[in-house]
Scaffold this active site. Structure first.
Site, PDB file in Angstrom:
ATOM      1  N   HIS A 176       0.875  -1.191   0.000  1.00 22.23           N
ATOM      2  CA  HIS A 176       0.000   0.000   0.000  1.00 22.23           C
ATOM      3  C   HIS A 176       0.907   1.234   0.000  1.00 22.23           C
ATOM      4  O   HIS A 176       1.977   1.214   0.620  1.00 22.23           O
ATOM      5  CB  HIS A 176      -0.845   0.074   1.279  1.00 22.23           C
ATOM      6  CG  HIS A 176      -2.098  -0.755   1.277  1.00 22.23           C
ATOM      7  ND1 HIS A 176      -2.508  -1.461   2.390  1.00 22.23           N
ATOM      8  CD2 HIS A 176      -3.038  -0.961   0.328  1.00 22.23           C
ATOM      9  CE1 HIS A 176      -3.657  -2.073   2.110  1.00 22.23           C
ATOM     10  NE2 HIS A 176      -3.997  -1.797   0.873  1.00 22.23           N
ATOM     11  N   CYS A 277      -2.084   2.649   9.157  1.00 21.60           N
ATOM     12  CA  CYS A 277      -3.125   1.692   8.733  1.00 21.60           C
ATOM     13  C   CYS A 277      -4.307   1.706   9.683  1.00 21.60           C
ATOM     14  O   CYS A 277      -5.439   1.442   9.282  1.00 21.60           O
ATOM     15  CB  CYS A 277      -2.566   0.278   8.678  1.00 21.60           C
ATOM     16  SG  CYS A 277      -1.178   0.053   7.579  1.00 21.60           S
TER      17      CYS A 277
END
Ligand code: ARG
Length: 286
Positions: A176, A277
């Protein structure tokens, strides 16, 4: 300009943030969708909750507002709320997860955004929210290569009417964008670019070039600090919450006038996630 929620420091300004978090009550690693996840290794849910709680408490102590979404049983990755959406100006772009294991999270996030008054936009394209989209000044930096599809970059650009800069990730450990790049100071003033830090080796050559051209003052983080998820951090413009293992990055931040604060989320790293996150920024209507 300073508002009551804004604390001015010598060189940097801390801005009020509104975040969405999800308590890891159902946290475990029982499937593997990134190289950090090893279902054979034991996880400790109570420890995950205790570590997460420290991050939550810190945000409150820093004066931020933290909203909570109810954790769904059977969705151990829901703690990583950064993947739950991407929001600017009161509009929420809902994720469409790449892996089946997380797809059931999307409706829960969409419902939450609607219930909290956000203009909620359902996606056509695969995208994993703020895991792959980061707002830097006026532009959206968008990751692709592992999760969010290239077509989602066009979609997110249309949804928010903003320029999108596509960045291609090449190392599976940094799947990511928020594992390889962090926005430290999104405010762009005269003659300055947004403050960012990134791990050059996580990107293909073309993307490294784009980053170097657009952000000549960026902090380049070492492979060592990148490998301990040092970049998976949350900044309010002054206070930057980072992993205690990212020693070099901590020093670099101090040199640039930021205030690094160390929070250890070792248990959540077993799922391949860190501080950022677990943190979704809720940018409301101005
Ligand atoms: N296990 C989760 C996944 O692979 C971790 C997500 C981490 N989130 C992030 N924003 N990088 O999807």
């Amino acid at each position: 300009m300073s508002t009551p929620e804004t604390a001015v420091t010598s060189t940097r300004t801390a801005h009020h943030r509104r975040y969405l978090m999800c308590k890891p009550e159902h946290f475990t690693v029982n499937y593997s969708i990134n190289p950090w996840m090893e279902p054979a290794n034991p996880t400790d849910t109570a420890k995950a909750v205790a570590q997460w709680q420290k991050l939550y408490d810190l945000y409150i102590e820093l004066g931020h507002e933290v909203e909570l979404i109810e954790p769904l049983p059977g969705y151990p990755d829901m703690v990583y709320t950064a993947n739950g959406g991407f929001l600017i100006g009161g509009r929420a772009y809902v994720p469409s997860f790449y892996y089946e294991q997380r797809q059931g999270e999307s409706p829960a996030f969409a419902d939450w955004f609607r219930a909290h008054g956000f203009d909620t936009v359902m996606p056509k394209e695969i995208n994993e929210g703020e895991g792959d989209f980061l707002l830097a000044g006026d532009v959206i930096l968008a990751g692709t290569g592992f999760r969010s599809a290239g077509d989602s970059h066009r979609e997110v650009s249309e949804v928010f009417g903003r320029e999108v800069v596509t960045l291609t990730l090449v190392d599976p450990r940094f799947y990511h964008l928020d594992t390889a790049l962090t926005v430290l100071d999104p405010v762009v003033e005269e003659g300055r670019t947004a403050g960012i830090a990134y791990l050059p080796h996580a990107f293909d050559e073309a993307s490294q070039k784009v980053l170097a051209e657009r952000f000549p003052d960026a902090i380049l983080v070492s492979d060592e600090d990148g490998a301990v998820f040092g970049l998976n951090s949350a900044s309010d413009g002054y206070n930057v919450v980072i992993s205690p293992r990212a020693k070099g990055f901590e020093k670099q931040l101090r040199e640039r006038g930021y205030n690094p604060i160390l929070i250890d989320l070792s248990e959540l790293l077993l799922g391949g996630g860190g501080i950022k996150c677990c943190t979704l920024e809720l940018r409301g209507a101005e």
